[in-house]
Design a protein around this motif. Structure first.
Motif, PDB file in Angstrom:
ATOM      1  N   ARG A  31       0.840  -1.210   0.000  1.00 43.32           N
ATOM      2  CA  ARG A  31       0.000   0.000   0.000  1.00 43.32           C
ATOM      3  C   ARG A  31       0.874   1.258   0.000  1.00 43.32           C
ATOM      4  O   ARG A  31       0.525   2.254  -0.641  1.00 43.32           O
ATOM      5  N   ASN A  32       1.985   1.226   0.717  1.00 45.49           N
ATOM      6  CA  ASN A  32       2.882   2.383   0.696  1.00 45.49           C
ATOM      7  C   ASN A  32       3.491   2.576  -0.691  1.00 45.49           C
ATOM      8  O   ASN A  32       3.661   3.716  -1.146  1.00 45.49           O
ATOM      9  N   PHE A  33       3.806   1.479  -1.370  1.00 39.44           N
ATOM     10  CA  PHE A  33       4.275   1.609  -2.750  1.00 39.44           C
ATOM     11  C   PHE A  33       3.190   2.230  -3.622  1.00 39.44           C
ATOM     12  O   PHE A  33       3.463   3.120  -4.443  1.00 39.44           O
ATOM     13  N   ALA A  34       1.955   1.762  -3.457  1.00 41.77           N
ATOM     14  CA  ALA A  34       0.862   2.312  -4.252  1.00 41.77           C
ATOM     15  C   ALA A  34       0.733   3.821  -4.035  1.00 41.77           C
ATOM     16  O   ALA A  34       0.474   4.573  -4.981  1.00 41.77           O
ATOM     17  N   THR A  35       0.932   4.255  -2.791  1.00 43.60           N
ATOM     18  CA  THR A  35       0.849   5.690  -2.497  1.00 43.60           C
ATOM     19  C   THR A  35       1.840   6.474  -3.345  1.00 43.60           C
ATOM     20  O   THR A  35       1.532   7.571  -3.838  1.00 43.60           O
ATOM     21  N   THR A  36       3.041   5.932  -3.525  1.00 41.68           N
ATOM     22  CA  THR A  36       4.058   6.644  -4.306  1.00 41.68           C
ATOM     23  C   THR A  36       3.701   6.727  -5.788  1.00 41.68           C
ATOM     24  O   THR A  36       4.254   7.562  -6.508  1.00 41.68           O
ATOM     25  N   GLN A  37       2.794   5.870  -6.243  1.00 40.64           N
ATOM     26  CA  GLN A  37       2.423   5.837  -7.656  1.00 40.64           C
ATOM     27  C   GLN A  37       1.212   6.696  -7.982  1.00 40.64           C
ATOM     28  O   GLN A  37       0.856   6.863  -9.147  1.00 40.64           O
ATOM     29  N   CYS A  38       0.557   7.228  -6.960  1.00 43.79           N
ATOM     30  CA  CYS A  38      -0.660   8.012  -7.172  1.00 43.79           C
ATOM     31  C   CYS A  38      -0.335   9.406  -7.691  1.00 43.79           C
ATOM     32  O   CYS A  38       0.656  10.022  -7.275  1.00 43.79           O
ATOM     33  N   SER A  39      -1.177   9.920  -8.549  1.00 48.38           N
ATOM     34  CA  SER A  39      -0.964  11.243  -9.127  1.00 48.38           C
ATOM     35  C   SER A  39      -1.520  12.363  -8.278  1.00 48.38           C
ATOM     36  O   SER A  39      -1.174  13.531  -8.493  1.00 48.38           O
ATOM     37  N   HIS A  40      -2.399  12.031  -7.329  1.00 46.74           N
ATOM     38  CA  HIS A  40      -3.052  13.052  -6.513  1.00 46.74           C
ATOM     39  C   HIS A  40      -2.685  12.876  -5.045  1.00 46.74           C
ATOM     40  O   HIS A  40      -2.372  11.776  -4.589  1.00 46.74           O
ATOM     41  N   ASP A  41      -2.742  13.981  -4.303  1.00 48.00           N
ATOM     42  CA  ASP A  41      -2.382  13.944  -2.885  1.00 48.00           C
ATOM     43  C   ASP A  41      -3.402  13.187  -2.048  1.00 48.00           C
ATOM     44  O   ASP A  41      -3.043  12.525  -1.079  1.00 48.00           O
ATOM     45  N   TRP A  42      -4.680  13.296  -2.415  1.00 49.09           N
ATOM     46  CA  TRP A  42      -5.721  12.593  -1.666  1.00 49.09           C
ATOM     47  C   TRP A  42      -5.969  11.232  -2.302  1.00 49.09           C
ATOM     48  O   TRP A  42      -6.107  11.123  -3.527  1.00 49.09           O
ATOM     49  N   ILE A  43      -6.018  10.209  -1.451  1.00 49.21           N
ATOM     50  CA  ILE A  43      -6.079   8.825  -1.925  1.00 49.21           C
ATOM     51  C   ILE A  43      -7.199   8.088  -1.198  1.00 49.21           C
ATOM     52  O   ILE A  43      -7.323   8.178   0.029  1.00 49.21           O
ATOM     53  N   LEU A  44      -8.010   7.371  -1.954  1.00 49.70           N
ATOM     54  CA  LEU A  44      -9.026   6.474  -1.414  1.00 49.70           C
ATOM     55  C   LEU A  44      -8.571   5.048  -1.681  1.00 49.70           C
ATOM     56  O   LEU A  44      -8.287   4.682  -2.826  1.00 49.70           O
ATOM     57  N   VAL A  45      -8.480   4.243  -0.632  1.00 52.46           N
ATOM     58  CA  VAL A  45      -8.031   2.855  -0.762  1.00 52.46           C
ATOM     59  C   VAL A  45      -9.213   1.912  -0.581  1.00 52.46           C
ATOM     60  O   VAL A  45      -9.954   2.003   0.396  1.00 52.46           O
ATOM     61  N   LEU A  46      -9.392   1.026  -1.529  1.00 56.72           N
ATOM     62  CA  LEU A  46     -10.358  -0.067  -1.415  1.00 56.72           C
ATOM     63  C   LEU A  46      -9.649  -1.368  -1.754  1.00 56.72           C
ATOM     64  O   LEU A  46      -8.694  -1.384  -2.540  1.00 56.72           O
ATOM     65  N   ASP A  47     -10.115  -2.470  -1.166  1.00 62.59           N
ATOM     66  CA  ASP A  47      -9.709  -3.785  -1.628  1.00 62.59           C
ATOM     67  C   ASP A  47     -10.564  -4.147  -2.833  1.00 62.59           C
ATOM     68  O   ASP A  47     -11.657  -3.595  -3.022  1.00 62.59           O
ATOM     69  N   ALA A  48     -10.095  -5.082  -3.627  1.00 65.64           N
ATOM     70  CA  ALA A  48     -10.813  -5.427  -4.847  1.00 65.64           C
ATOM     71  C   ALA A  48     -12.205  -5.976  -4.566  1.00 65.64           C
ATOM     72  O   ALA A  48     -13.121  -5.821  -5.382  1.00 65.64           O
TER      73      ALA A  48
END
Length: 271
Positions: free
Chosen positions: A66-83
């Motif tokens: 999840r921390n890796f995914a954060t680094t790949q996001c284009s926006h500062d605000w992030i919504l995390v869901l499981d599939a």
């Protein structure tokens, strides 16, 4: 529906059955990101067809992934869901209305409520499955996921608001799915314990099982959900017991770590 400057981030491996529903439930997200660790069931193609940008990353464990995914996001605000999760239409509407004000402020994160679908319908009384509060919405510079391999949590300081409407979790379509998840999650948790040098105290095992069952069945009101409540309490208690038995085996027979990894990989379970 107009888009908002927020990224929906989902980590996946072989989630073809549900990834499309998950992505479609967040129509207002300006970006949809899927971090995939090696799916071979069409997950990647389905995610791309539903508007997601897909990045490959070999499995690091839930927190690091999840921390890796954060680094790949284009926006500062992030919504995390499981599939296997999706926003309810009510929550999607609430987020669309309230997100601009949240994003303009200095809150580090926000709490969402999760409603669990178990054996085909929502649980009504079992407390962890009815309105469970989880921090799933956050500013990338104000929050960070713990590094735990499993049962990770979002760490932040300061007050965080709570949204009212729930999002849905299609929790393990069958008990077979649940048992496969137990094998994986227990292996990850035991490896965390092993890294920390936790003693293997097998004498605690019978008490852990009994207390875990009573906690869920009685104090968390699973008994009011009938036989489904009994099943969920028994499954939780069995998981608590199995973790301790498996950890004892790891400590007593270190070679079992590699042997178990080979067995899990043969069944496409990533430890």
């Amino acid at each position: 529906m107009p888009s908002l400057p927020i990224t929906l981030a989902v980590i996946t491996r072989n989630e073809a059955a549900c990834i499309g529903r998950c992505l479609d439930s967040v129509p207002f997200a300006a970006e949809k990101l899927v971090v995939d660790s090696g799916s071979d069931d069409g997950t990647v193609a389905i995610a791309q067809a539903h508007g997601a940008r897909v990045v490959h990353q070999d499995w690091l464990g839930f927190g690091p992934q999840r921390n890796f995914a954060t680094t790949q996001c284009s926006h500062d605000w992030i919504l995390v869901l499981d599939a296997d999760e999706c926003l309810s239409p009510e929550l999607a509407g609430e987020l669309e209305r309230k997100l601009p004000a949240l994003m303009a402020g200095d809150a580090p994160a926000a709490w969402l409520r999760r409603r669990t679908i178990y054996m085909g319908r929502p649980m009504r009384w079992y407390r962890p499955n009815v309105g469970e509060k989880l921090a799933r919405l956050y500013h990338r510079d104000r929050a960070r996921w713990s590094d735990a391999r499993v049962h990770e949590s979002l760490r932040f300081e300061g007050k965080a608001p709570t949204f009212d409407a729930p999002f849905d979790h299609a929790n393990n379509p069958t008990l077979v799915h649940k048992q496969l998840k137990v094998l994986r999650y227990a292996e990850l948790k035991c490896r965390d314990w092993h890294d920390k040098g936790k003693p293997a105290r097998m004498w605690q095992a019978p008490f852990v099982y009994l207390l875990a069952f009573l906690k869920d069945y009685v104090f968390r009101l699973a008994m009011l959900d009938g036989w489904r409540g009994f099943v969920i309490a028994q499954t939780a208690a069995s998981y608590a017991l199995y973790k301790r038995m498996r950890y004892y085996e790891m400590v007593s027979n270190p070679a079992s770590v590699a042997e178990a990894t080979d067995a899990l990989n043969k069944h496409h379970i990533e430890p």
